[in-house]
Design an enzyme around this catalytic site. Structure first.
Site, short mmCIF file in Angstrom:
data_model
loop_
_atom_site.label_atom_id
_atom_site.label_comp_id
_atom_site.label_asym_id
_atom_site.label_seq_id
_atom_site.Cartn_x
_atom_site.Cartn_y
_atom_site.Cartn_z
N GLU A 127 0.85 -1.18 0.00
CA GLU A 127 0.00 0.00 0.00
C GLU A 127 0.89 1.25 0.00
O GLU A 127 2.11 1.13 0.19
CB GLU A 127 -0.90 0.01 1.25
CG GLU A 127 -1.87 -1.16 1.34
CD GLU A 127 -2.79 -1.04 2.55
OE1 GLU A 127 -2.70 -0.02 3.28
OE2 GLU A 127 -3.60 -1.96 2.74
N PRO A 128 0.30 2.43 -0.19
CA PRO A 128 1.11 3.65 -0.15
C PRO A 128 1.93 3.79 1.13
O PRO A 128 3.03 4.34 1.11
CB PRO A 128 0.04 4.76 -0.26
CG PRO A 128 -1.06 4.14 -1.06
CD PRO A 128 -1.10 2.70 -0.61
N GLY A 131 4.77 -0.93 2.81
CA GLY A 131 5.64 -1.64 1.88
C GLY A 131 6.39 -2.70 2.66
O GLY A 131 5.88 -3.79 2.91
N SER A 132 7.61 -2.36 3.09
CA SER A 132 8.37 -3.31 3.89
C SER A 132 7.70 -3.62 5.22
O SER A 132 7.81 -4.73 5.75
CB SER A 132 9.79 -2.76 4.14
OG SER A 132 10.52 -2.72 2.93
N ARG A 268 33.41 -10.69 -30.82
CA ARG A 268 33.96 -9.34 -30.94
C ARG A 268 35.48 -9.35 -30.89
O ARG A 268 36.08 -10.02 -30.05
CB ARG A 268 33.41 -8.49 -29.79
CG ARG A 268 34.02 -7.11 -29.64
CD ARG A 268 33.62 -6.19 -30.77
NE ARG A 268 34.02 -4.82 -30.48
CZ ARG A 268 34.02 -3.84 -31.37
NH1 ARG A 268 33.61 -4.08 -32.62
NH2 ARG A 268 34.39 -2.62 -31.03
N GLU A 363 8.83 -8.35 -3.24
CA GLU A 363 8.68 -9.53 -2.38
C GLU A 363 9.72 -9.54 -1.25
O GLU A 363 10.27 -10.58 -0.90
CB GLU A 363 8.70 -10.82 -3.21
CG GLU A 363 7.46 -10.93 -4.07
CD GLU A 363 7.22 -12.30 -4.65
OE1 GLU A 363 7.56 -13.30 -3.99
OE2 GLU A 363 6.67 -12.38 -5.76
N THR A 365 12.55 -6.40 0.28
CA THR A 365 13.81 -5.78 -0.14
C THR A 365 15.00 -6.57 0.41
O THR A 365 14.86 -7.40 1.32
CB THR A 365 13.90 -4.34 0.39
OG1 THR A 365 13.92 -4.38 1.84
CG2 THR A 365 12.73 -3.49 -0.08
N GLU A 367 17.21 -5.44 2.30
CA GLU A 367 17.34 -5.11 3.71
C GLU A 367 16.41 -5.98 4.57
O GLU A 367 16.80 -6.43 5.66
CB GLU A 367 17.02 -3.62 3.92
CG GLU A 367 18.06 -2.66 3.34
CD GLU A 367 18.01 -2.54 1.83
OE1 GLU A 367 18.99 -2.06 1.24
OE2 GLU A 367 16.98 -2.95 1.22
#
Length: 379
Positions: A127-128, A131-132, A268, A363, A365, A367
């Protein structure tokens, strides 16, 4: 301890590789450029069984193990991470969640169609302001007799406008904090459910990422997953398995960039010889290959833990943490190996570099993975 893949695993790996090269590779640059959802390719993935790989065959799934899923995710992700994230969400979050915790009625009504790819699902947690910290759910689900009324907004939802079924996490009892959260199955055409703007993203641009709005959305009681207040535990359990899928996606992005780098280094020439004969390039390739092999072993370890019924919280978090870093590091080096050509779209590696970054964010971070790992270590 046997590190060799079985014949069945090798067959799954080959099938996924063939599909990626023949069906996903053509048009992948155009889909990225114009943010085109790979609808036709996703439909074929469903027909081939890639969207319900681990679901019991009695519900239309493939009945495969998690190792098979990891192998297939890697091959698909080498070519098109936008397609593989659809595969990951449908397999790891939606199908697994409904099969593991849903009622028999929910499985018959939704899982059979999800597993065959007739429809695809979305997982709605972020949601706004959540998150974490997933405990900070502002979306509410008010209990009213034989149904719940959902109000709120969800952000960054994969398959946002293409899903038919949405697993929505919402707060029913704010005073209970995370113990008052529930999970609901919401159908696309439910009145009051509105699909918001599509995000213009750095990477995985072919995937369908939207905000979703819920205004007095009436959801039947029978669409709640698990007991009252089980929603947070449901979300965390589902994400544990989801980490394995995203780890495999990151592994595939890295592997794809590495394979393109080896091919380019053999073709190359500079100073009269192939650049693969320059030690500077050789060392880059050596480090890429070593890190990718280490990431693959972590992914397979987590998958093996899950298949054996062991706790895979730590191994899954380790696999995601390390594989996502390898994806980022490898793709940056792949662009460097390609030089100026790496900076243009037709050589694919710049897209893989952009796709890699999200694996360190969604899914959970990197951290958050470190928090999960350290908690497990210090138990």
């Amino acid at each position: 301890m046997d590190f060799r893949l079985t014949e069945e695993h090798l067959a799954v790996q080959e099938a996924a590789r063939d599909f990626a090269q023949t069906e996903l590779l053509p048009g992948v640059i155009e889909r990225d450029e114009h943010q085109l959802f790979p609808a036709e390719q996703i439909k074929k993935m469903g027909e081939l069984g890639f969207l319900g790989m681990m679901v019991d065959p009695k519900y239309g799934g493939g009945g495969m193990d998690t190792i098979s899923y990891v192998l297939a995710m890697e091959e698909i992700s080498k070519v098109d991470a936008s397609a593989s994230v659809v595969m990951s969400v449908n397999n790891s979050l939606v199908c697994w969640g409904v099969e593991r915790y849903g009622t028999e009625e929910q499985k018959q009504k939704y899982l059979t169609r999800l597993a065959t790819g007739e429809i695809i699902g979305a997982f709605c947690l972020s949601e706004p302001e959540a998150g974490s910290d997933a405990t900070m759910q502002r979306t509410t689900a008010v209990d009213q007799d034989n149904h719940n009324i959902i109000n709120g907004t969800k952000n960054w939802i994969t398959n946002g406008s293409t899903a038919s079924v949405y697993l929505v996490i919402a707060q029913t009892y704010p005073e209970k904090r995370h113990k008052g959260i529930n999970a609901f199955i919401v159908e696309r055409d439910t009145p009051g459910f509105v699909i918001g703007k599509k995000e213009n993203k750095l990477g995985i641009r072919g995937s369908d990422t939207h905000s979703l709005m819920f205004t007095d959305v009436k959801v039947p009681k029978e669409n709640r997953i698990g007991e009252d207040g089980f929603g947070f535990k449901f979300a965390m359990s589902v994400l544990n398995g989801g980490r394995i899928g995203i780890a495999a996606q990151a592994l595939g992005i890295a592997s794809g960039a590495y394979e393109l780098s080896v091919k380019y280094a053999k073709e190359r020439k500079t100073f009269g010889v192939e650049i693969a004969k320059h030690q500077a390039i050789q060392f880059k390739l050596a480090e890429m290959a070593t890190n990718i092999d280490a990431a693959r072993l972590l992914c397979l370890q987590a998958a093996a833990d899950k298949d054996a019924g062991h706790d895979y919280t730590k191994s899954g978090a380790m696999a995601k943490l390390f594989s996502s870093k390898v994806a980022m590091d490898t793709t940056i080096e792949a662009v460097q190996v390609h030089g100026g050509y790496g900076f243009v779209k037709e050589y694919h590696v710049e897209r893989l570099m952009r796709d890699a970054k999200i694996t360190q964010i969604y899914e959970g971070t990197s951290e958050i993975q470190k928090i999960v790992i350290s908690r497990e270590l210090l138990k």
